[in-house]
Design a protein around this motif. Structure first.
Motif, PDB file in Angstrom:
ATOM      1  N   MET A  89       0.838  -1.192   0.000  1.00 17.02           N
ATOM      2  CA  MET A  89       0.000   0.000   0.000  1.00 17.02           C
ATOM      3  C   MET A  89       0.874   1.243   0.000  1.00 17.02           C
ATOM      4  SD  MET A  89      -3.190  -1.008   2.496  1.00 17.02           S
ATOM      5  CE  MET A  89      -3.870   0.615   2.356  1.00 17.02           C
ATOM      6  N   THR A  90       0.242   2.330  -0.399  1.00 15.52           N
ATOM      7  CA  THR A  90       0.941   3.602  -0.458  1.00 15.52           C
ATOM      8  C   THR A  90      -0.064   4.728  -0.286  1.00 15.52           C
ATOM      9  OG1 THR A  90       2.466   4.951  -1.777  1.00 15.52           O
ATOM     10  CG2 THR A  90       0.732   3.829  -2.979  1.00 15.52           C
ATOM     11  N   TYR A  91       0.438   5.925  -0.150  1.00 19.63           N
ATOM     12  CA  TYR A  91      -0.400   7.111  -0.161  1.00 19.63           C
ATOM     13  C   TYR A  91      -0.182   7.819  -1.486  1.00 19.63           C
ATOM     14  CZ  TYR A  91      -2.103   6.464   4.490  1.00 19.63           C
ATOM     15  OH  TYR A  91      -2.758   5.949   5.574  1.00 19.63           O
ATOM     16  N   VAL A  92      -1.203   8.576  -1.903  1.00 18.70           N
ATOM     17  CA  VAL A  92      -1.228   9.204  -3.213  1.00 18.70           C
ATOM     18  C   VAL A  92      -1.631  10.671  -3.051  1.00 18.70           C
ATOM     19  CG1 VAL A  92      -2.377   9.141  -5.473  1.00 18.70           C
ATOM     20  CG2 VAL A  92      -1.884   7.013  -4.270  1.00 18.70           C
ATOM     21  N   VAL A  93      -0.919  11.559  -3.737  1.00 22.34           N
ATOM     22  CA  VAL A  93      -1.297  12.969  -3.769  1.00 22.34           C
ATOM     23  C   VAL A  93      -2.257  13.145  -4.944  1.00 22.34           C
ATOM     24  CG1 VAL A  93      -0.496  15.355  -3.940  1.00 22.34           C
ATOM     25  CG2 VAL A  93       0.953  13.637  -2.825  1.00 22.34           C
ATOM     26  N   THR A  94      -3.352  13.866  -4.697  1.00 23.68           N
ATOM     27  CA  THR A  94      -4.400  14.015  -5.710  1.00 23.68           C
ATOM     28  C   THR A  94      -4.589  15.475  -6.128  1.00 23.68           C
ATOM     29  OG1 THR A  94      -6.108  14.114  -3.999  1.00 23.68           O
ATOM     30  CG2 THR A  94      -5.576  11.921  -4.898  1.00 23.68           C
ATOM     31  N   GLU A  95      -5.620  15.714  -6.898  1.00 19.25           N
ATOM     32  CA  GLU A  95      -5.854  16.967  -7.609  1.00 19.25           C
ATOM     33  C   GLU A  95      -5.775  18.235  -6.768  1.00 19.25           C
ATOM     34  OE1 GLU A  95      -8.874  18.531 -11.029  1.00 19.25           O
ATOM     35  OE2 GLU A  95      -9.739  17.262  -9.474  1.00 19.25           O
ATOM     36  N   ASN A  96      -6.249  18.220  -5.546  1.00 19.80           N
ATOM     37  CA  ASN A  96      -6.292  19.481  -4.816  1.00 19.80           C
ATOM     38  C   ASN A  96      -4.913  20.035  -4.470  1.00 19.80           C
ATOM     39  OD1 ASN A  96      -7.989  21.595  -3.972  1.00 19.80           O
ATOM     40  ND2 ASN A  96      -7.617  21.046  -1.860  1.00 19.80           N
ATOM     41  N   CYS A  97      -3.872  19.238  -4.617  1.00 27.77           N
ATOM     42  CA  CYS A  97      -2.521  19.762  -4.400  1.00 27.77           C
ATOM     43  C   CYS A  97      -2.099  20.708  -5.532  1.00 27.77           C
ATOM     44  CB  CYS A  97      -1.515  18.607  -4.284  1.00 27.77           C
ATOM     45  SG  CYS A  97       0.168  19.144  -3.890  1.00 27.77           S
ATOM     46  N   ILE A  98      -2.666  20.500  -6.709  1.00 22.25           N
ATOM     47  CA  ILE A  98      -2.296  21.311  -7.875  1.00 22.25           C
ATOM     48  C   ILE A  98      -2.586  22.787  -7.583  1.00 22.25           C
ATOM     49  CG2 ILE A  98      -2.754  21.766 -10.325  1.00 22.25           C
ATOM     50  CD1 ILE A  98      -3.559  18.751 -10.530  1.00 22.25           C
ATOM     51  N   LYS A  99      -1.602  23.616  -7.814  1.00 20.16           N
ATOM     52  CA  LYS A  99      -1.636  25.062  -7.634  1.00 20.16           C
ATOM     53  C   LYS A  99      -1.725  25.492  -6.174  1.00 20.16           C
ATOM     54  CE  LYS A  99      -2.861  27.609 -11.096  1.00 20.16           C
ATOM     55  NZ  LYS A  99      -3.691  28.382 -12.008  1.00 20.16           N
ATOM     56  N   CYS A 100      -1.566  24.543  -5.247  1.00 21.21           N
ATOM     57  CA  CYS A 100      -1.456  24.856  -3.816  1.00 21.21           C
ATOM     58  C   CYS A 100      -0.030  24.572  -3.370  1.00 21.21           C
ATOM     59  CB  CYS A 100      -2.431  24.017  -2.988  1.00 21.21           C
ATOM     60  SG  CYS A 100      -4.166  24.443  -3.228  1.00 21.21           S
ATOM     61  N   LYS A 101       0.343  23.305  -3.462  1.00 21.06           N
ATOM     62  CA  LYS A 101       1.681  22.823  -3.125  1.00 21.06           C
ATOM     63  C   LYS A 101       2.117  23.238  -1.719  1.00 21.06           C
ATOM     64  CE  LYS A 101       5.722  23.737  -5.281  1.00 21.06           C
ATOM     65  NZ  LYS A 101       6.753  23.799  -6.316  1.00 21.06           N
TER      66      LYS A 101
ATOM     67  N   ALA B  67      -5.341  16.603   0.276  1.00 22.85           N
ATOM     68  CA  ALA B  67      -5.080  16.061  -1.056  1.00 22.85           C
ATOM     69  C   ALA B  67      -4.384  14.711  -1.032  1.00 22.85           C
ATOM     70  CB  ALA B  67      -4.237  17.059  -1.853  1.00 22.85           C
ATOM     71  N   ILE B  68      -4.138  14.142   0.147  1.00 21.53           N
ATOM     72  CA  ILE B  68      -3.401  12.883   0.249  1.00 21.53           C
ATOM     73  C   ILE B  68      -4.336  11.788   0.750  1.00 21.53           C
ATOM     74  CG2 ILE B  68      -1.438  11.687   1.273  1.00 21.53           C
ATOM     75  CD1 ILE B  68      -0.154  14.468   1.697  1.00 21.53           C
ATOM     76  N   PHE B  69      -4.353  10.661   0.011  1.00 25.18           N
ATOM     77  CA  PHE B  69      -5.233   9.551   0.353  1.00 25.18           C
ATOM     78  C   PHE B  69      -4.487   8.233   0.243  1.00 25.18           C
ATOM     79  CE2 PHE B  69      -7.872  12.952  -1.270  1.00 25.18           C
ATOM     80  CZ  PHE B  69      -8.875  13.023  -0.319  1.00 25.18           C
ATOM     81  N   SER B  70      -4.916   7.274   1.043  1.00 23.51           N
ATOM     82  CA  SER B  70      -4.411   5.915   0.918  1.00 23.51           C
ATOM     83  C   SER B  70      -4.878   5.356  -0.413  1.00 23.51           C
ATOM     84  CB  SER B  70      -4.957   5.055   2.058  1.00 23.51           C
ATOM     85  OG  SER B  70      -4.794   3.685   1.764  1.00 23.51           O
ATOM     86  N   ASP B  71      -4.054   4.514  -1.031  1.00 20.56           N
ATOM     87  CA  ASP B  71      -4.469   3.924  -2.307  1.00 20.56           C
ATOM     88  C   ASP B  71      -5.654   2.973  -2.134  1.00 20.56           C
ATOM     89  OD1 ASP B  71      -3.115   1.786  -1.142  1.00 20.56           O
ATOM     90  OD2 ASP B  71      -1.897   1.360  -2.905  1.00 20.56           O
ATOM     91  N   ALA B  72      -6.064   2.709  -0.902  1.00 17.79           N
ATOM     92  CA  ALA B  72      -7.246   1.893  -0.637  1.00 17.79           C
ATOM     93  C   ALA B  72      -8.526   2.730  -0.647  1.00 17.79           C
ATOM     94  CB  ALA B  72      -7.107   1.175   0.696  1.00 17.79           C
ATOM     95  N   GLU B  73      -8.386   4.053  -0.693  1.00 19.50           N
ATOM     96  CA  GLU B  73      -9.546   4.947  -0.686  1.00 19.50           C
ATOM     97  C   GLU B  73      -9.953   5.280  -2.123  1.00 19.50           C
ATOM     98  OE1 GLU B  73      -9.490   8.021   2.615  1.00 19.50           O
ATOM     99  OE2 GLU B  73      -7.358   7.469   2.500  1.00 19.50           O
ATOM    100  N   PRO B  74     -11.246   5.511  -2.347  1.00 19.91           N
ATOM    101  CA  PRO B  74     -11.730   5.760  -3.716  1.00 19.91           C
ATOM    102  C   PRO B  74     -11.139   7.004  -4.379  1.00 19.91           C
ATOM    103  CG  PRO B  74     -13.530   5.946  -2.115  1.00 19.91           C
ATOM    104  CD  PRO B  74     -12.322   5.486  -1.369  1.00 19.91           C
ATOM    105  N   GLN B  75     -10.708   7.999  -3.598  1.00 20.76           N
ATOM    106  CA  GLN B  75     -10.118   9.217  -4.172  1.00 20.76           C
ATOM    107  C   GLN B  75      -8.770   8.934  -4.834  1.00 20.76           C
ATOM    108  OE1 GLN B  75     -11.230   8.802  -1.070  1.00 20.76           O
ATOM    109  NE2 GLN B  75     -12.306  10.597  -0.326  1.00 20.76           N
ATOM    110  N   ALA B  76      -8.103   7.893  -4.391  1.00 19.23           N
ATOM    111  CA  ALA B  76      -6.774   7.545  -4.922  1.00 19.23           C
ATOM    112  C   ALA B  76      -6.946   6.545  -6.058  1.00 19.23           C
ATOM    113  CB  ALA B  76      -5.900   6.976  -3.819  1.00 19.23           C
ATOM    114  N   THR B  77      -7.436   7.036  -7.160  1.00 22.83           N
ATOM    115  CA  THR B  77      -7.689   6.171  -8.310  1.00 22.83           C
ATOM    116  C   THR B  77      -6.385   5.668  -8.924  1.00 22.83           C
ATOM    117  OG1 THR B  77      -7.655   8.029  -9.856  1.00 22.83           O
ATOM    118  CG2 THR B  77      -9.804   7.467  -8.862  1.00 22.83           C
TER     119      THR B  77
END
Length: 114
Positions: free
Chosen positions: A1-13, A54-64
């Motif tokens: 398993m891993t964590y994933v950065v998603t869309e809301n990080c874009i232009k925030c960082k 913006a960070i989700f576990s790859d087991a969560e639906p947001q981390a496609t």
């Protein structure tokens, strides 16, 4: 398993997550951070530190699979970031705005270019 950065990080960082990561698995693009999925130890300490949620576990639906693939792709070419930096200038205005994927820059962080 891993964590994933998603869309809301874009232009925030925001880089609060980087500061707490025990294995330095974050990589920095021009307008987003990503996590290297093979380096992440699945500890989750970064999740509550992210002001953009913006960070989700790859087991969560947001981390496609698409986000996992994007994190893998860019963590292989962007520079590693191991210290907190200021967020992007309009981060607070961008936080929560939908539809930012089209605005993702494939470029590495500007200070890493050289």
């Amino acid at each position: 398993m891993t964590y994933v950065v998603t869309e809301n990080c874009i232009k925030c960082k925001y880089t609060d997550c980087v500061e707490v990561c025990p294995v330095d698995c974050f990589y920095e693009g021009e307008n987003m951070l990503v996590i290297h999925p093979d380096e992440c130890i699945d500890c989750g300490v970064c999740v509550p530190e992210c002001p953009a949620n913006a960070i989700f576990s790859d087991a969560e639906p947001q981390a496609t699979e698409a986000w996992l693939s994007l994190n893998r792709q860019y963590s292989d070419v962007w520079p590693n970031i191991i210290a907190k930096k200021p967020p992007l200038p309009n981060a607070d205005d961008e936080n929560g705005r939908l539809g930012k994927l089209a605005e993702l820059s494939p470029e590495p962080a500007p200070e890493a270019v050289g």
